[in-house]
Motif scaffolding. Structure first.
Motif, short mmCIF file in Angstrom:
data_model
loop_
_atom_site.label_atom_id
_atom_site.label_comp_id
_atom_site.label_asym_id
_atom_site.label_seq_id
_atom_site.Cartn_x
_atom_site.Cartn_y
_atom_site.Cartn_z
N UNK A 130 0.73 -1.02 -0.01
CA UNK A 130 -0.17 0.11 -0.10
C UNK A 130 0.85 1.25 0.11
N UNK A 131 1.99 1.05 0.70
CA UNK A 131 2.80 2.38 0.61
C UNK A 131 3.36 2.56 -0.40
N UNK A 132 3.96 1.76 -0.94
CA UNK A 132 4.82 1.92 -2.71
C UNK A 132 3.81 2.36 -3.45
N UNK A 133 2.77 1.38 -3.77
CA UNK A 133 1.88 1.85 -4.73
C UNK A 133 1.15 3.49 -4.36
N UNK A 145 2.87 10.51 -6.75
CA UNK A 145 4.29 11.33 -7.51
C UNK A 145 3.58 11.07 -8.94
N UNK A 146 3.12 9.94 -9.49
CA UNK A 146 2.59 9.95 -10.87
C UNK A 146 1.74 10.87 -11.20
N UNK A 147 0.69 11.20 -10.39
CA UNK A 147 -0.26 12.27 -10.56
C UNK A 147 0.32 13.65 -10.59
N UNK A 148 1.58 13.98 -10.00
CA UNK A 148 2.31 15.23 -10.02
C UNK A 148 2.70 15.37 -11.36
N UNK A 149 3.48 14.05 -11.92
CA UNK A 149 4.10 14.27 -13.10
C UNK A 149 2.88 14.40 -14.43
N UNK A 197 0.95 7.35 5.36
CA UNK A 197 1.86 8.32 4.75
C UNK A 197 1.62 8.63 3.27
N UNK A 198 1.08 7.92 2.48
CA UNK A 198 0.69 8.40 1.05
C UNK A 198 -0.27 9.29 0.81
N UNK A 199 -1.19 9.28 1.78
CA UNK A 199 -2.54 10.22 1.70
C UNK A 199 -2.46 11.31 2.67
N UNK A 200 -1.23 11.91 2.97
CA UNK A 200 -1.23 12.84 4.13
C UNK A 200 0.10 13.86 3.76
N UNK A 201 0.24 14.74 4.60
CA UNK A 201 1.39 15.68 4.19
C UNK A 201 2.92 15.12 4.53
N UNK A 202 2.71 13.87 5.05
CA UNK A 202 4.15 13.07 4.83
C UNK A 202 4.62 12.89 3.56
N UNK A 203 3.89 12.87 2.70
CA UNK A 203 4.40 12.83 1.25
C UNK A 203 5.45 14.14 0.97
#
Length: 214
Positions: free
Chosen positions: A18-21, A27-31, A185-191
Protein backbone atom coordinates in the motif's frame (compact mmCIF):
# COMPACT_ATOMS: atom_id res chain seq x y z
CA UNK A 1 0.96 -18.31 13.14
CA UNK A 2 1.45 -16.14 16.22
CA UNK A 3 0.31 -12.52 16.44
CA UNK A 4 3.86 -11.15 16.16
CA UNK A 5 4.51 -13.37 13.13
CA UNK A 6 1.36 -11.99 11.49
CA UNK A 7 2.36 -8.40 12.28
CA UNK A 8 5.90 -8.84 10.97
CA UNK A 9 4.82 -11.06 8.06
CA UNK A 10 1.57 -10.71 6.08
CA UNK A 11 0.53 -7.40 7.66
CA UNK A 12 3.95 -5.90 6.98
CA UNK A 13 3.91 -6.96 3.33
CA UNK A 14 0.38 -5.59 2.88
CA UNK A 15 1.50 -2.29 4.45
CA UNK A 16 4.59 -2.13 2.23
CA UNK A 17 2.52 -2.72 -0.93
CA UNK A 18 0.00 0.00 0.00
CA UNK A 19 2.85 2.39 0.87
CA UNK A 20 4.74 1.84 -2.38
CA UNK A 21 1.65 1.94 -4.61
CA UNK A 22 0.33 5.01 -2.78
CA UNK A 23 3.60 6.91 -3.14
CA UNK A 24 3.93 5.96 -6.82
CA UNK A 25 0.32 7.02 -7.45
CA UNK A 26 0.83 10.41 -5.77
CA UNK A 27 4.08 11.10 -7.59
CA UNK A 28 2.75 9.97 -10.97
CA UNK A 29 -0.25 12.25 -10.45
CA UNK A 30 2.12 15.17 -10.05
CA UNK A 31 4.01 14.25 -13.20
CA UNK A 32 0.79 13.93 -15.19
CA UNK A 33 -0.14 17.54 -14.64
CA UNK A 34 0.12 19.18 -18.04
CA UNK A 35 1.96 22.47 -18.35
CA UNK A 36 1.64 24.73 -21.34
CA UNK A 37 4.74 24.91 -23.45
CA UNK A 38 6.86 27.96 -22.76
CA UNK A 39 7.55 29.69 -26.09
CA UNK A 40 9.63 32.49 -24.61
CA UNK A 41 13.33 32.65 -25.39
CA UNK A 42 15.31 30.82 -22.71
CA UNK A 43 17.92 33.06 -21.09
CA UNK A 44 19.52 30.26 -19.07
CA UNK A 45 19.21 26.55 -18.28
CA UNK A 46 15.94 25.38 -16.74
CA UNK A 47 17.62 22.18 -15.52
CA UNK A 48 20.34 24.19 -13.80
CA UNK A 49 17.67 26.32 -12.15
CA UNK A 50 15.96 23.20 -10.81
CA UNK A 51 19.20 21.90 -9.29
CA UNK A 52 20.05 25.27 -7.74
CA UNK A 53 16.56 25.64 -6.26
CA UNK A 54 16.73 22.20 -4.64
CA UNK A 55 20.15 22.76 -3.10
CA UNK A 56 19.83 26.46 -2.26
CA UNK A 57 16.63 26.15 -0.28
CA UNK A 58 17.96 23.70 2.25
CA UNK A 59 19.03 26.87 4.07
CA UNK A 60 16.79 29.97 4.13
CA UNK A 61 18.19 33.31 3.06
CA UNK A 62 19.52 35.40 5.93
CA UNK A 63 16.69 37.92 5.59
CA UNK A 64 14.16 35.14 6.37
CA UNK A 65 16.21 33.24 8.96
CA UNK A 66 15.37 35.50 11.91
CA UNK A 67 11.61 34.84 12.07
CA UNK A 68 12.07 31.15 11.17
CA UNK A 69 15.16 30.39 13.26
CA UNK A 70 13.32 28.11 15.69
CA UNK A 71 11.68 26.01 12.96
CA UNK A 72 14.94 25.87 11.00
CA UNK A 73 17.18 24.52 13.76
CA UNK A 74 14.65 22.38 15.61
CA UNK A 75 13.21 21.11 12.33
CA UNK A 76 16.64 19.97 11.16
CA UNK A 77 17.30 18.26 14.49
CA UNK A 78 14.06 16.31 14.11
CA UNK A 79 14.42 15.36 10.44
CA UNK A 80 18.08 14.36 10.67
CA UNK A 81 17.42 12.47 13.90
CA UNK A 82 14.47 10.62 12.39
CA UNK A 83 16.50 9.72 9.30
CA UNK A 84 19.32 8.39 11.48
CA UNK A 85 16.85 6.30 13.49
CA UNK A 86 15.14 4.88 10.42
CA UNK A 87 18.38 3.81 8.76
CA UNK A 88 20.89 3.21 11.55
CA UNK A 89 18.97 1.96 14.57
CA UNK A 90 20.03 -1.67 14.98
CA UNK A 91 16.47 -3.12 15.04
CA UNK A 92 15.55 -1.17 11.89
CA UNK A 93 18.72 -2.16 10.06
CA UNK A 94 18.15 -5.82 10.93
CA UNK A 95 14.50 -5.65 9.83
CA UNK A 96 15.42 -4.05 6.50
CA UNK A 97 18.17 -6.63 6.03
CA UNK A 98 15.94 -9.61 6.81
CA UNK A 99 12.64 -8.49 5.24
CA UNK A 100 13.42 -5.97 2.50
CA UNK A 101 16.97 -5.58 1.17
CA UNK A 102 18.84 -8.75 1.99
CA UNK A 103 21.97 -6.91 3.18
CA UNK A 104 22.91 -4.78 6.17
CA UNK A 105 25.33 -2.04 7.25
CA UNK A 106 26.90 -0.76 10.50
CA UNK A 107 24.29 0.38 13.03
CA UNK A 108 24.26 2.85 15.91
CA UNK A 109 25.27 1.50 19.33
CA UNK A 110 22.47 1.53 21.91
CA UNK A 111 23.79 4.65 23.69
CA UNK A 112 23.86 6.63 20.41
CA UNK A 113 20.40 5.33 19.51
CA UNK A 114 19.01 6.59 22.85
CA UNK A 115 20.60 10.05 22.41
CA UNK A 116 19.40 10.44 18.82
CA UNK A 117 15.92 9.19 19.73
CA UNK A 118 15.64 11.67 22.61
CA UNK A 119 16.78 14.57 20.42
CA UNK A 120 14.41 13.66 17.58
CA UNK A 121 11.45 13.02 19.90
CA UNK A 122 12.07 16.21 21.88
CA UNK A 123 12.43 18.26 18.69
CA UNK A 124 9.15 16.98 17.27
CA UNK A 125 7.40 17.62 20.58
CA UNK A 126 8.69 21.21 20.61
CA UNK A 127 7.58 21.77 17.02
CA UNK A 128 4.11 20.42 17.77
CA UNK A 129 3.76 22.48 20.95
CA UNK A 130 4.70 25.58 18.98
CA UNK A 131 2.03 24.69 16.42
CA UNK A 132 -0.52 24.45 19.22
CA UNK A 133 0.56 27.62 21.02
CA UNK A 134 1.28 29.99 18.13
CA UNK A 135 -2.04 31.60 17.12
CA UNK A 136 -1.12 31.86 13.43
CA UNK A 137 0.19 28.29 13.13
CA UNK A 138 -2.78 27.00 15.11
CA UNK A 139 -5.18 28.70 12.70
CA UNK A 140 -3.33 27.36 9.65
CA UNK A 141 -3.23 23.78 10.97
CA UNK A 142 -5.86 21.25 9.97
CA UNK A 143 -6.67 17.71 11.10
CA UNK A 144 -3.95 16.16 8.95
CA UNK A 145 -1.22 18.25 10.62
CA UNK A 146 -2.30 17.00 14.04
CA UNK A 147 -2.70 13.37 12.98
CA UNK A 148 0.77 13.34 11.37
CA UNK A 149 2.45 14.87 14.42
CA UNK A 150 0.67 12.71 17.02
CA UNK A 151 1.07 9.49 15.01
CA UNK A 152 4.79 10.15 14.50
CA UNK A 153 5.23 10.86 18.22
CA UNK A 154 3.46 7.57 19.07
CA UNK A 155 5.64 5.59 16.64
CA UNK A 156 8.81 7.07 18.13
CA UNK A 157 7.61 6.53 21.71
CA UNK A 158 6.71 2.87 21.12
CA UNK A 159 10.05 2.45 19.34
CA UNK A 160 11.93 3.58 22.44
CA UNK A 161 9.78 1.29 24.58
CA UNK A 162 10.55 -1.65 22.29
CA UNK A 163 14.31 -1.18 22.41
CA UNK A 164 14.46 -4.27 24.61
CA UNK A 165 13.38 -6.53 21.74
CA UNK A 166 12.88 -9.51 24.05
CA UNK A 167 9.47 -8.04 24.99
CA UNK A 168 7.25 -9.38 22.20
CA UNK A 169 4.25 -7.22 23.15
CA UNK A 170 6.19 -3.94 22.94
CA UNK A 171 7.87 -5.02 19.69
CA UNK A 172 4.50 -5.86 18.19
CA UNK A 173 2.99 -2.60 19.43
CA UNK A 174 5.77 -0.58 17.80
CA UNK A 175 5.44 -2.54 14.58
CA UNK A 176 1.67 -1.94 14.50
CA UNK A 177 2.04 1.82 15.01
CA UNK A 178 4.79 1.96 12.38
CA UNK A 179 2.56 0.12 9.91
CA UNK A 180 -0.30 2.54 10.65
CA UNK A 181 2.15 5.41 9.97
CA UNK A 182 3.20 3.86 6.64
CA UNK A 183 -0.42 3.24 5.60
CA UNK A 184 -1.30 6.88 6.32
CA UNK A 185 1.88 8.24 4.70
CA UNK A 186 0.84 8.41 1.00
CA UNK A 187 -2.45 10.13 1.80
CA UNK A 188 -1.08 12.84 4.10
CA UNK A 189 1.40 15.69 4.29
CA UNK A 190 4.07 13.13 5.06
CA UNK A 191 4.38 12.97 1.26
CA UNK A 192 6.48 16.13 1.48
CA UNK A 193 9.32 13.65 2.05
CA UNK A 194 9.23 13.16 -1.73
CA UNK A 195 7.21 16.02 -3.19
CA UNK A 196 9.50 18.82 -1.99
CA UNK A 197 11.93 17.84 -4.76
CA UNK A 198 9.23 18.22 -7.42
CA UNK A 199 8.00 21.51 -6.00
CA UNK A 200 11.46 23.07 -5.81
CA UNK A 201 12.42 21.71 -9.22
CA UNK A 202 9.31 23.14 -10.90
CA UNK A 203 9.77 26.60 -9.39
CA UNK A 204 13.52 26.54 -10.01
CA UNK A 205 13.24 25.56 -13.67
CA UNK A 206 10.64 28.28 -14.34
CA UNK A 207 12.84 31.01 -12.91
CA UNK A 208 16.05 29.38 -14.12
CA UNK A 209 14.81 29.57 -17.73
CA UNK A 210 14.33 33.30 -17.22
CA UNK A 211 17.88 33.63 -15.92
CA UNK A 212 16.73 34.43 -12.40
CA UNK A 213 18.16 32.76 -9.29
CA UNK A 214 15.80 32.02 -6.40
Amino acid sequence: MSVIQFIEGPLWYFTAIVFVLGVVWRLSSLLRFARRRDFTLAKASAASGAWVANLRHFVPRSIFLGPTRFNFYVGYLFHLGLLALLLFALPHMEFLRDHVLGFGWPALPDWAFIIVAEVAFGSLLLLYLRRLMDPVLRRLSDRDDHVVAVLTLIVMLTGCMALARSDVFLRGLHMLTAEAWLLYFPFSRLMHTFTFVFSRSYTGQVYGRRGEVL
